[in-house]
Design an enzyme around this catalytic site. Structure first.
Site, PDB file in Angstrom:
ATOM      1  N   ASP A   1      -8.746 -10.036   8.358  1.00 55.28           N
ATOM      2  CA  ASP A   1      -9.022 -11.475   8.371  1.00 55.28           C
ATOM      3  C   ASP A   1      -8.301 -12.159   9.528  1.00 55.28           C
ATOM      4  O   ASP A   1      -7.455 -11.561  10.204  1.00 55.28           O
ATOM      5  CB  ASP A   1      -8.565 -12.111   7.059  1.00 55.28           C
ATOM      6  CG  ASP A   1      -9.362 -11.617   5.865  1.00 55.28           C
ATOM      7  OD1 ASP A   1     -10.508 -11.183   6.059  1.00 55.28           O
ATOM      8  OD2 ASP A   1      -8.828 -11.660   4.737  1.00 55.28           O
TER       9      ASP A   1
ATOM     10  N   TYR B   1      -1.248  -0.921   4.079  1.00 62.82           N
ATOM     11  CA  TYR B   1      -0.817  -2.209   4.620  1.00 62.82           C
ATOM     12  C   TYR B   1       0.660  -2.463   4.319  1.00 62.82           C
ATOM     13  O   TYR B   1       1.215  -1.917   3.348  1.00 62.82           O
ATOM     14  CB  TYR B   1      -1.619  -3.355   3.989  1.00 62.82           C
ATOM     15  CG  TYR B   1      -3.006  -3.555   4.542  1.00 62.82           C
ATOM     16  CD1 TYR B   1      -3.251  -4.482   5.550  1.00 62.82           C
ATOM     17  CD2 TYR B   1      -4.083  -2.833   4.035  1.00 62.82           C
ATOM     18  CE1 TYR B   1      -4.531  -4.692   6.037  1.00 62.82           C
ATOM     19  CE2 TYR B   1      -5.369  -3.034   4.531  1.00 62.82           C
ATOM     20  CZ  TYR B   1      -5.585  -3.962   5.535  1.00 62.82           C
ATOM     21  OH  TYR B   1      -6.847  -4.160   6.019  1.00 62.82           O
TER      22      TYR B   1
END
Length: 287
Positions: free
Chosen positions: A54, A118
């Site tokens: 994003d 992540y």
């Protein structure tokens, strides 16, 4: 020929990975550089990426692929694509193509992946705030209870429908397997989460972090977070954390023999009924 790209980027000034009209994106910049370099070879297809990050999200271990025709491949030295693209992007670029290579048979950057890993960083005290890392670390004002946050991690692991933690996308499944989730505080006082899953739906990692922070600040209990997940609806009980604290660290793939099989498995969309069936099977095993 399929070419594998290994990339890193600072997402601060990007509107995400995916190309969007009028906006600066990672895909847009890389494809623009490729077009400038190889304009004489005809139109190149879009780059396919492992994880569509994003706006504001960073990457150290992003992976993508690009398909070339036989004629195009005969005129390009694949190992030098990375150097050439980086030359076009410039020395002070916020994107680096770390390596380009001929992909193994059956490799698909998106569908062959076994997991995405992540990291999310938070400075929850004044002493932990470092202006040199402000672009990849979120700042909060309350000291976090790491033990409580770790407790909620243990309860969230496994195959579930994560609709409550994802922004809905048309025709996209919200069923994922959360494989690893851990919180720790480093020597500089920065709190970081390690989050690994087979895949993530839109904003899922930042929502998981937000729920954990709510627990760490004492605003939610562990059972409440689990209940929110089971409700399968978006909630305002916790806030999705800012993008700047999130970095895609690594994408994992099977060995060459398993690439095509993994891609086929991933393309088979999972359903809520399948999740329920797997839960019943686990209960039967325990019983």
């Amino acid at each position: 020929m399929r070419v594998r790209f290994d990339l890193a980027y600072d997402g601060t000034e990007f509107a995400g990975w995916a190309r969007q009209p009028g906006l600066r994106t990672v895909q847009g910049e890389v494809e623009k550089a490729l077009k400038a370099l190889y304009s004489g070879l005809g139109e190149l297809p879009n780059i396919v990426v492992a994880g569509r990050t994003d706006a504001g999200v960073h990457a150290r271990g992003q992976v993508a692929h690009l398909d070339l025709t036989a004629e195009q491949a005969s005129k390009i030295e694949v190992s030098r694509i990375a150097l050439s693209v980086n030359g076009v992007l410039g020395r002070r670029t916020d994107i680096v193509v770390r390596q380009t290579s001929v992909a193994d048979e059956g490799f698909d950057a998106r569908f062959s992946a076994l997991w995405r890993h992540y990291e999310y960083r938070i400075a929850d005290t004044l002493l932990a705030r470092n202006p040199l890392t402000r672009h990849n670390t979120a700042w909060t004002t309350k000291v976090l209870n790491i033990d409580a946050m770790q407790e909620v991690c243990a309860e969230l692991l496994g195959l579930h429908d994560w609709a409550a933690f994802c922004k809905p996308r048309p025709f996209a499944t919200t069923i994922r397997t959360l494989q690893y989730f851990e919180w720790k505080r480093d020597a500089d006082g920065v709190v970081s989460a390690t989050v690994t899953a087979d895949a993530f739906c839109h904003s899922m990692v930042r929502a998981l972090v937000g729920a954990s922070v709510a627990v760490g600040e004492g605003r939610l209990g562990v059972a409440e977070v689990v209940g929110l997940r089971e409700a399968l609806e978006r909630t305002s009980a916790f806030k999705v954390m800012p993008a700047r604290g999130l970095t895609l660290m690594e994408v994992g793939y099977p060995d060459a023999a398993g690439l095509a099989r993994r891609a086929e498995e991933t393309r088979a969309r999972r359903s809520r009924e399948a999740v329920a069936a797997q839960r019943l099977a686990r209960v039967a095993e325990i019983g």
